[in-house]
Structures are given as C-alpha cells and as structure tokens.
Scaffold this motif. Sequence first.
Motif, PDB file in Angstrom:
ATOM      1  N   HIS A 101      21.384  38.580  47.733  1.00  0.00           N
ATOM      2  CA  HIS A 101      22.009  39.863  47.454  1.00  0.00           C
ATOM      3  C   HIS A 101      23.450  39.738  46.974  1.00  0.00           C
ATOM      4  CE1 HIS A 101      18.560  41.986  48.938  1.00  0.00           C
ATOM      5  NE2 HIS A 101      18.589  41.245  50.027  1.00  0.00           N
ATOM      6  N   MET A 102      23.981  38.555  46.956  1.00  0.00           N
ATOM      7  CA  MET A 102      25.356  38.359  46.495  1.00  0.00           C
ATOM      8  C   MET A 102      25.344  37.854  45.061  1.00  0.00           C
ATOM      9  SD  MET A 102      27.202  36.648  49.786  1.00  0.00           S
ATOM     10  CE  MET A 102      28.678  36.373  48.857  1.00  0.00           C
ATOM     11  N   MET A 103      26.248  38.396  44.237  1.00  0.00           N
ATOM     12  CA  MET A 103      26.380  37.930  42.870  1.00  0.00           C
ATOM     13  C   MET A 103      27.400  36.802  42.856  1.00  0.00           C
ATOM     14  SD  MET A 103      27.178  40.175  39.554  1.00  0.00           S
ATOM     15  CE  MET A 103      26.834  39.547  37.959  1.00  0.00           C
ATOM     16  N   MET A 104      27.093  35.758  42.131  1.00  0.00           N
ATOM     17  CA  MET A 104      28.003  34.628  42.068  1.00  0.00           C
ATOM     18  C   MET A 104      29.254  35.009  41.288  1.00  0.00           C
ATOM     19  SD  MET A 104      27.256  30.828  40.694  1.00  0.00           S
ATOM     20  CE  MET A 104      28.036  30.824  39.097  1.00  0.00           C
ATOM     21  N   MET A 105      30.416  34.674  41.822  1.00  0.00           N
ATOM     22  CA  MET A 105      31.671  34.937  41.126  1.00  0.00           C
ATOM     23  C   MET A 105      32.024  33.698  40.314  1.00  0.00           C
ATOM     24  SD  MET A 105      35.257  36.064  42.719  1.00  0.00           S
ATOM     25  CE  MET A 105      36.716  36.087  41.736  1.00  0.00           C
ATOM     26  N   HIS A 106      32.213  33.904  39.028  1.00  0.00           N
ATOM     27  CA  HIS A 106      32.556  32.798  38.148  1.00  0.00           C
ATOM     28  C   HIS A 106      34.037  32.465  38.274  1.00  0.00           C
ATOM     29  CE1 HIS A 106      28.790  32.555  35.857  1.00  0.00           C
ATOM     30  NE2 HIS A 106      28.707  33.850  36.107  1.00  0.00           N
ATOM     31  N   MET A 107      34.337  31.196  38.237  1.00  0.00           N
ATOM     32  CA  MET A 107      35.717  30.733  38.272  1.00  0.00           C
ATOM     33  C   MET A 107      36.078  30.006  36.983  1.00  0.00           C
ATOM     34  SD  MET A 107      36.716  32.031  41.027  1.00  0.00           S
ATOM     35  CE  MET A 107      38.325  31.349  41.204  1.00  0.00           C
ATOM     36  N   THR A 108      35.191  30.033  36.013  1.00  0.00           N
ATOM     37  CA  THR A 108      35.439  29.491  34.680  1.00  0.00           C
ATOM     38  C   THR A 108      34.887  30.490  33.675  1.00  0.00           C
ATOM     39  OG1 THR A 108      33.332  28.300  34.675  1.00  0.00           O
ATOM     40  CG2 THR A 108      35.271  27.081  35.447  1.00  0.00           C
ATOM     41  N   ILE A 138      52.266  49.676  33.341  1.00  0.00           N
ATOM     42  CA  ILE A 138      52.063  48.473  34.150  1.00  0.00           C
ATOM     43  C   ILE A 138      50.740  48.561  34.907  1.00  0.00           C
ATOM     44  CG2 ILE A 138      52.963  47.177  36.140  1.00  0.00           C
ATOM     45  CD1 ILE A 138      54.374  46.656  33.456  1.00  0.00           C
ATOM     46  N   GLY A 139      50.404  49.748  35.412  1.00  0.00           N
ATOM     47  CA  GLY A 139      49.115  49.929  36.084  1.00  0.00           C
ATOM     48  C   GLY A 139      47.955  49.632  35.150  1.00  0.00           C
ATOM     49  N   LEU A 140      48.031  50.129  33.917  1.00  0.00           N
ATOM     50  CA  LEU A 140      46.978  49.836  32.937  1.00  0.00           C
ATOM     51  C   LEU A 140      46.923  48.346  32.611  1.00  0.00           C
ATOM     52  CD1 LEU A 140      47.301  52.778  30.394  1.00  0.00           C
ATOM     53  CD2 LEU A 140      45.559  52.454  32.145  1.00  0.00           C
ATOM     54  N   ALA A 141      48.085  47.710  32.523  1.00  0.00           N
ATOM     55  CA  ALA A 141      48.113  46.276  32.237  1.00  0.00           C
ATOM     56  C   ALA A 141      47.438  45.480  33.356  1.00  0.00           C
ATOM     57  CB  ALA A 141      49.548  45.803  32.031  1.00  0.00           C
ATOM     58  N   TYR A 142      47.654  45.892  34.603  1.00  0.00           N
ATOM     59  CA  TYR A 142      46.985  45.220  35.716  1.00  0.00           C
ATOM     60  C   TYR A 142      45.474  45.452  35.684  1.00  0.00           C
ATOM     61  CZ  TYR A 142      51.097  43.486  38.162  1.00  0.00           C
ATOM     62  OH  TYR A 142      52.223  42.796  38.514  1.00  0.00           O
ATOM     63  N   VAL A 143      45.049  46.628  35.291  1.00  0.00           N
ATOM     64  CA  VAL A 143      43.608  46.895  35.192  1.00  0.00           C
ATOM     65  C   VAL A 143      42.977  45.981  34.134  1.00  0.00           C
ATOM     66  CG1 VAL A 143      41.904  48.630  34.491  1.00  0.00           C
ATOM     67  CG2 VAL A 143      43.723  49.251  36.077  1.00  0.00           C
ATOM     68  N   VAL A 144      43.642  45.835  32.984  1.00  0.00           N
ATOM     69  CA  VAL A 144      43.126  44.932  31.950  1.00  0.00           C
ATOM     70  C   VAL A 144      43.129  43.495  32.462  1.00  0.00           C
ATOM     71  CG1 VAL A 144      43.551  43.992  29.633  1.00  0.00           C
ATOM     72  CG2 VAL A 144      43.699  46.446  30.031  1.00  0.00           C
ATOM     73  N   MET A 145      44.176  43.104  33.178  1.00  0.00           N
ATOM     74  CA  MET A 145      44.222  41.754  33.739  1.00  0.00           C
ATOM     75  C   MET A 145      43.069  41.528  34.716  1.00  0.00           C
ATOM     76  SD  MET A 145      46.914  40.009  36.349  1.00  0.00           S
ATOM     77  CE  MET A 145      46.321  41.132  37.594  1.00  0.00           C
ATOM     78  N   LEU A 146      42.780  42.510  35.560  1.00  0.00           N
ATOM     79  CA  LEU A 146      41.665  42.374  36.492  1.00  0.00           C
ATOM     80  C   LEU A 146      40.330  42.290  35.758  1.00  0.00           C
ATOM     81  CD1 LEU A 146      42.777  44.797  39.321  1.00  0.00           C
ATOM     82  CD2 LEU A 146      42.618  42.301  39.440  1.00  0.00           C
ATOM     83  N   ALA A 147      40.192  43.007  34.659  1.00  0.00           N
ATOM     84  CA  ALA A 147      38.967  42.914  33.871  1.00  0.00           C
ATOM     85  C   ALA A 147      38.814  41.508  33.295  1.00  0.00           C
ATOM     86  CB  ALA A 147      38.969  43.956  32.755  1.00  0.00           C
ATOM     87  N   VAL A 148      39.897  40.940  32.795  1.00  0.00           N
ATOM     88  CA  VAL A 148      39.850  39.585  32.241  1.00  0.00           C
ATOM     89  C   VAL A 148      39.517  38.584  33.340  1.00  0.00           C
ATOM     90  CG1 VAL A 148      41.255  37.771  31.164  1.00  0.00           C
ATOM     91  CG2 VAL A 148      41.339  40.101  30.287  1.00  0.00           C
ATOM     92  N   MET A 149      39.902  38.887  34.565  1.00  0.00           N
ATOM     93  CA  MET A 149      39.603  37.978  35.674  1.00  0.00           C
ATOM     94  C   MET A 149      38.123  37.938  36.033  1.00  0.00           C
ATOM     95  SD  MET A 149      42.947  38.446  38.092  1.00  0.00           S
ATOM     96  CE  MET A 149      42.235  37.507  39.423  1.00  0.00           C
ATOM     97  N   SER A 150      37.305  38.707  35.336  1.00  0.00           N
ATOM     98  CA  SER A 150      35.854  38.553  35.483  1.00  0.00           C
ATOM     99  C   SER A 150      35.404  37.249  34.849  1.00  0.00           C
ATOM    100  CB  SER A 150      35.120  39.726  34.836  1.00  0.00           C
ATOM    101  OG  SER A 150      35.231  39.659  33.419  1.00  0.00           O
ATOM    102  N   PHE A 151      36.279  36.616  34.073  1.00  0.00           N
ATOM    103  CA  PHE A 151      36.049  35.345  33.384  1.00  0.00           C
ATOM    104  C   PHE A 151      34.934  35.429  32.357  1.00  0.00           C
ATOM    105  CE2 PHE A 151      38.341  33.804  37.109  1.00  0.00           C
ATOM    106  CZ  PHE A 151      39.275  32.988  36.492  1.00  0.00           C
ATOM    107  N   ASN A 152      34.620  36.637  31.914  1.00  0.00           N
ATOM    108  CA  ASN A 152      33.630  36.801  30.856  1.00  0.00           C
ATOM    109  C   ASN A 152      34.336  36.644  29.519  1.00  0.00           C
ATOM    110  OD1 ASN A 152      32.200  38.797  28.823  1.00  0.00           O
ATOM    111  ND2 ASN A 152      30.666  38.132  30.323  1.00  0.00           N
ATOM    112  N   GLY A 153      33.795  35.803  28.644  1.00  0.00           N
ATOM    113  CA  GLY A 153      34.418  35.541  27.350  1.00  0.00           C
ATOM    114  C   GLY A 153      34.537  36.792  26.491  1.00  0.00           C
ATOM    115  N   GLY A 154      33.537  37.654  26.519  1.00  0.00           N
ATOM    116  CA  GLY A 154      33.576  38.881  25.737  1.00  0.00           C
ATOM    117  C   GLY A 154      34.674  39.822  26.203  1.00  0.00           C
ATOM    118  N   VAL A 155      34.876  39.928  27.515  1.00  0.00           N
ATOM    119  CA  VAL A 155      35.929  40.783  28.060  1.00  0.00           C
ATOM    120  C   VAL A 155      37.295  40.230  27.660  1.00  0.00           C
ATOM    121  CG1 VAL A 155      36.981  41.634  30.194  1.00  0.00           C
ATOM    122  CG2 VAL A 155      34.496  41.594  29.967  1.00  0.00           C
TER     123      VAL A 155
END
Length: 160
Positions: free
Chosen positions: A24-31, A98-115
């Motif tokens: 039930h847990m989704m693997m979190m990518h670190m790369t 700055i809040g929006l910039a952090y939201v975009v940074m958190l999205a990039v931290m999904s480590f998905n190349g498309g994001v």
Amino acid sequence: MDMEAMHGMAPSSAAANGTAHRRHMMMMHMTFFWGKDTEVLFSGWPGSGHLGMYLLSLSVVFGLAVLIEWLSNCSYIKDSADHVAAGIAQTALYGFRIGLAYVVMLAVMSFNGGVFLAAVAGHTLGFFFFGSRAFNKAPPPPPATAYGKTTDLPPMSCNC
C-alpha cells in the motif's frame, strides 16, 4: 519484533512478513525517473495510469513557474503611493511569490523528469516574455530609487 506481537495480538500471515504494509505504500524516488506514474504535490495526484491527469499536473507546474516569473518582473506600485501601503503590498506580493516558488520546488522534488522539465520551461518562457528585452517596446524606465529598482519585487537570484 512485530508491533502486533508486542501488544499481544496474533500477527496475520501477511503482516508477519511485512508484505501487506509494503503493497500500500508508493516508493519515493530519490533519483530522477521518467514516467507518468508519479505523485506531484498531493498524495495520489495525478495517480497511476492517468496520462491526462499527469499532463494536467505538468501544465499546473508550468503555469506556476510562468506566474512566478511574471510576479518577479511586474511593476504595479506607483512611485507616488503611500510608502507604508506600498511596503505592505510589496511584502504581500513577495510572500505570495516565494510561496509559489516553494510549491514549484516541492513539485520538482517528486524527481519526475517531466515535472522538472515543465518547471524549467515555465521559468524560461516566463522570463522570455516578462524579463528579457525581447518584448520591451520602450527603453527601460529610469530607476525609481537610488537602488535601481525597476520592478516591485527584488530578484530571486542570489546576490552572493
């Protein structure tokens, strides 16, 4: 020792070997990885197997990055405005950006190349339209202050 056994409960066969919890847990990518099966910003969004929702998440990240660049280069506060009111408006805009910039940074931290590519493309296109000289029809206005301010918000770059 298993937590169920510690509390006096009989462990189930699936819980005893840990497979029920892992299923039930989704693997979190670190790369960085490529694919539409990812989570961006919210648990379960865009979800597995939903190409349309994945493309929507890329569009949201792209749009937020463009909005950040627009906020970074806009000038709405008039020089004749009350200094206190202008300072409050400027501070509110800065906090929002700055809040929006952090939201975009958190999205990039999904480590998905498309994001990642959507965020970089959004910032790049936003800078092209709002920050570069490509669409300046008039010469830049003279600095509004002794600090050379031409926009309402300070740049997001490091002044190291």
